[in-house]
Scaffold this motif. Structure first.
Motif, mmCIF file in Angstrom:
data_model
loop_
_atom_site.group_PDB
_atom_site.id
_atom_site.type_symbol
_atom_site.label_atom_id
_atom_site.label_comp_id
_atom_site.label_asym_id
_atom_site.label_seq_id
_atom_site.Cartn_x
_atom_site.Cartn_y
_atom_site.Cartn_z
ATOM 1 N N ALA A 1 0.845 -1.189 0.000
ATOM 2 C CA ALA A 1 0.000 0.000 0.000
ATOM 3 C C ALA A 1 0.885 1.246 0.000
ATOM 4 O O ALA A 1 1.978 1.245 0.582
ATOM 5 N N SER B 1 0.504 3.882 1.599
ATOM 6 C CA SER B 1 0.660 4.356 2.980
ATOM 7 C C SER B 1 1.615 3.492 3.795
ATOM 8 O O SER B 1 2.096 3.915 4.847
ATOM 9 N N ASN C 1 0.542 0.920 5.265
ATOM 10 C CA ASN C 1 -0.307 0.268 6.270
ATOM 11 C C ASN C 1 -0.554 -1.197 5.919
ATOM 12 O O ASN C 1 -0.645 -1.566 4.738
ATOM 13 N N ASP D 1 -2.921 -2.813 3.438
ATOM 14 C CA ASP D 1 -4.233 -2.205 3.661
ATOM 15 C C ASP D 1 -4.398 -1.083 2.636
ATOM 16 O O ASP D 1 -3.918 0.034 2.826
ATOM 17 N N SER E 1 -5.618 1.882 0.296
ATOM 18 C CA SER E 1 -6.398 3.114 0.404
ATOM 19 C C SER E 1 -7.119 3.375 -0.914
ATOM 20 O O SER E 1 -6.958 2.646 -1.901
ATOM 21 N N ALA E 2 -7.907 4.454 -0.943
ATOM 22 C CA ALA E 2 -8.575 4.847 -2.185
ATOM 23 C C ALA E 2 -7.555 5.125 -3.286
ATOM 24 O O ALA E 2 -7.812 4.869 -4.471
ATOM 25 N N GLU E 3 -6.380 5.629 -2.910
ATOM 26 C CA GLU E 3 -5.332 5.902 -3.896
ATOM 27 C C GLU E 3 -4.820 4.602 -4.517
ATOM 28 O O GLU E 3 -4.583 4.519 -5.730
ATOM 29 N N ASP E 4 -4.657 3.568 -3.705
ATOM 30 C CA ASP E 4 -4.244 2.267 -4.223
ATOM 31 C C ASP E 4 -5.317 1.682 -5.139
ATOM 32 O O ASP E 4 -5.020 1.119 -6.200
ATOM 33 N N GLY F 1 -7.738 -5.189 1.690
ATOM 34 C CA GLY F 1 -8.111 -4.168 2.658
ATOM 35 C C GLY F 1 -9.504 -4.407 3.185
ATOM 36 O O GLY F 1 -10.099 -5.474 2.980
ATOM 37 N N SER G 1 -13.488 0.901 3.457
ATOM 38 C CA SER G 1 -12.498 1.786 2.823
ATOM 39 C C SER G 1 -12.133 1.269 1.432
ATOM 40 O O SER G 1 -12.519 1.860 0.413
ATOM 41 N N THR G 2 -11.439 0.148 1.371
ATOM 42 C CA THR G 2 -11.003 -0.401 0.083
ATOM 43 C C THR G 2 -12.190 -0.783 -0.787
ATOM 44 O O THR G 2 -12.254 -0.431 -1.975
ATOM 45 N N ALA H 1 -14.243 2.290 -2.071
ATOM 46 C CA ALA H 1 -13.524 3.030 -3.101
ATOM 47 C C ALA H 1 -13.582 2.309 -4.436
ATOM 48 O O ALA H 1 -13.680 2.935 -5.499
#
Length: 492
Positions: free
Chosen positions: A17, A19, A21, A39, A41-44, A208, A212-213, A216
């Motif tokens: 990720a 981040s 995380n 974990d 994120s929306a960016e991933d 994730g 969240s994941t 997104a």
């Protein structure tokens, strides 16, 4: 103990990720962490969807003929067959399913890829019989684009195969989002897809959490189709997310599937089928036959035999060949099962077997549990437990059995036990469920469609029509006339 490290695959690159995380995966048999995953994120997620979209538009993927896509799927099936034991062991460790079941499921998975490979070049259009002699019109089916596949923890490889195979056969690309409780085998599947020669970016996987994941992914503007298997509550979030991108949806949700035992049934076979329907996979199956409707003339005989057989089920380490029931896949699911049992007892249901954790030192195990209920309206008769808890009730007539079977918000599967062939066909016709098993239970095939009615979802997976779920129809009009167009302000 050091944890096994896994990465995501985005655009053919193995990555953590952005981040940094991570989250841990816990072994249900011990309750201890055994692996670690990124974990996302929306960016991933955006990176993964963009990679899938780029692959979808690439010459490398789009130039493949349907026959060539089918050959890639067949090769992937061969690689799964060659790695059956590795995949089976990994899935058993990750979600606590019995090794004897994961071996059986994984060994059959290639059949889904072989069958769907044969459908890849059978996606046909049609010529329309027009009422306009100077026009030719025909239809073609085209891939949708990027598919988001949301996979639950109970049978991750199987539930991925019945999404990935038809999606790729139709020419789509895909982003997989496994459950945070069982991500490992999907990552290994993507590695096998690479070995099969499937181009980079065609299959991506992000790991994730759902809020969240998952959110997104399902709301991403470039996702054109969402294939989801899971619970109704999560499905409502998925449907809301799809309002952001107007993606097509197929939903395979929960069930409270009835098993109806008529007095002329082979009762030994029926009891074995009931055990298979509710205690196999520790009841963690969407098609679990957890609602038992038994004719009053054989009610005592059936429930006594069921209690006797279920009391002999061997609970133990899911990776031991002699075990017949393993743990719940998560501590949360164990708590859900316990809450159902407590409520059933508080509401007056008669406990005939189980109702507690077994005497084991560790892990999320629960005993096979059987309740007698007094009304089809009882909470335990109506709500999905997703655990090894059976609710039993008698009936007197075929009409009463049908009324009770259909008095449910769900409609995924049903079992019918009778030697009367006319009754079998009548009841199969009149039960409102997408899958009907007669004198058997929990049978699957690459040729048989999977899907439900009512709150059990919509759309179909597996079977000959599964590929069409991943296409859209286009109509092409050809003017055959040599005459110039007439009045441009009048619709032809």
């Amino acid at each position: 103990m050091s944890l096994q490290q896994f990465q995501m695959c985005i655009g053919g690159e193995w990555t953590n990720a952005i981040s940094g995380n991570t989250f841990d995966s816990l072994n249900p048999a011990t309750g201890e962490a055994w692996a670690q995953f990124p974990d996302a994120s929306a960016e991933d997620v955006n990176r993964a969807v963009e990679a899938a979209d780029t692959a979808f538009r690439s010459a490398e993927w789009r130039s493949l003929t349907p026959t060539a896509r089918g050959k890639l799927l067949r090769k992937l099936g061969d690689l799964i067959a060659a790695n059956t034991e590795t995949l089976a062991q990994l899935e058993s460790t990750d979600n606590g399913k019995l090794i004897r079941e994961t071996r059986g499921q994984v060994s059959y998975l290639p059949e889904f890829f072989y069958y769907t490979a044969g459908l890849a070049d059978k996606i046909e259009g049609e010529t329309l019989p027009l009422d306009k002699q100077d026009m030719l019109a025909y239809t073609i089916r085209e891939p949708l684009g990027v598919v988001a596949a949301i996979i639950p923890w109970n049978s991750p490889l199987y539930l991925t195969a019945i999404k990935v195979a038809p999606a790729l056969a139709a020419g789509n690309t895909i982003v997989l989002k496994p459950s945070e409780h069982a991500s490992a085998t999907l990552i290994e599947l993507v590695k096998l897809a690479e070995q099969a020669g499937i181009p980079k970016g065609v299959i991506n996987v992000v790991t994730g959490y759902g809020p969240s994941t998952g959110a997104a992914l399902t709301s991403h503007p470039k996702v054109r189709k969402i294939a989801f298997t899971g619970g109704a509550a999560t499905a409502r979030h998925v449907i809301r997310s799809s309002a952001e991108n107007f993606a097509k949806l197929s939903l395979e949700l929960g069930g409270k599937s009835p098993q109806i035992v008529f007095p002329d049934a082979d009762l030994d076979s029926a009891v074995n089928g009931i055990v298979a329907g509710i205690f196999a996979a520790s009841g963690q199956s969407c098609v679990a036959g957890s609602r038992l409707l038994v004719h009053k003339d054989v009610y005592e005989q059936v429930i006594n035999a069921l209690v006797e057989r279920a009391s002999r089920i061997k609970i133990g380490n899911p990776q031991a060949d002699e075990s017949e029931m393993g743990p719940m896949a998560t501590a949360q699911q164990l708590a859900v099962v316990e809450s159902f049992v407590e409520r059933a007892q508080a509401e007056g249901a008669r406990l005939r077997l189980g109702g507690k954790r077994p005497d084991v030192d560790q892990g999320w195990y629960y005993e096979p549990t059987i309740f007698e209920c007094s009304s089809n309206a009882d909470y335990l008769m109506q709500e999905e437990v997703f655990g090894p808890v059976a609710a039993v009730i008698p009936f007197e007539t075929e009409e009463e059995a049908l009324a009770m079977a259909n008095d449910s918000q769900y409609g995924l599967a049903a079992g019918i036990w009778t030697r009367d062939i006319a009754r079998a066909h009548r009841v199969a016709r009149d039960v409102h469920s997408g899958i009907i098993w007669v004198n058997t239970y929990r049978v699957v095939s690459a040729m048989g469609s999977i899907g439900g009615f009512k709150s059990s979802g919509y759309g179909r997976e597996s079977g000959i029509d599964s590929v069409l779920e991943y296409t859209e129809r286009k109509t092409v009009w050809i003017n055959l006339s040599s005459e110039p167009m007439a009045d441009p302000f009048v619709m032809r």
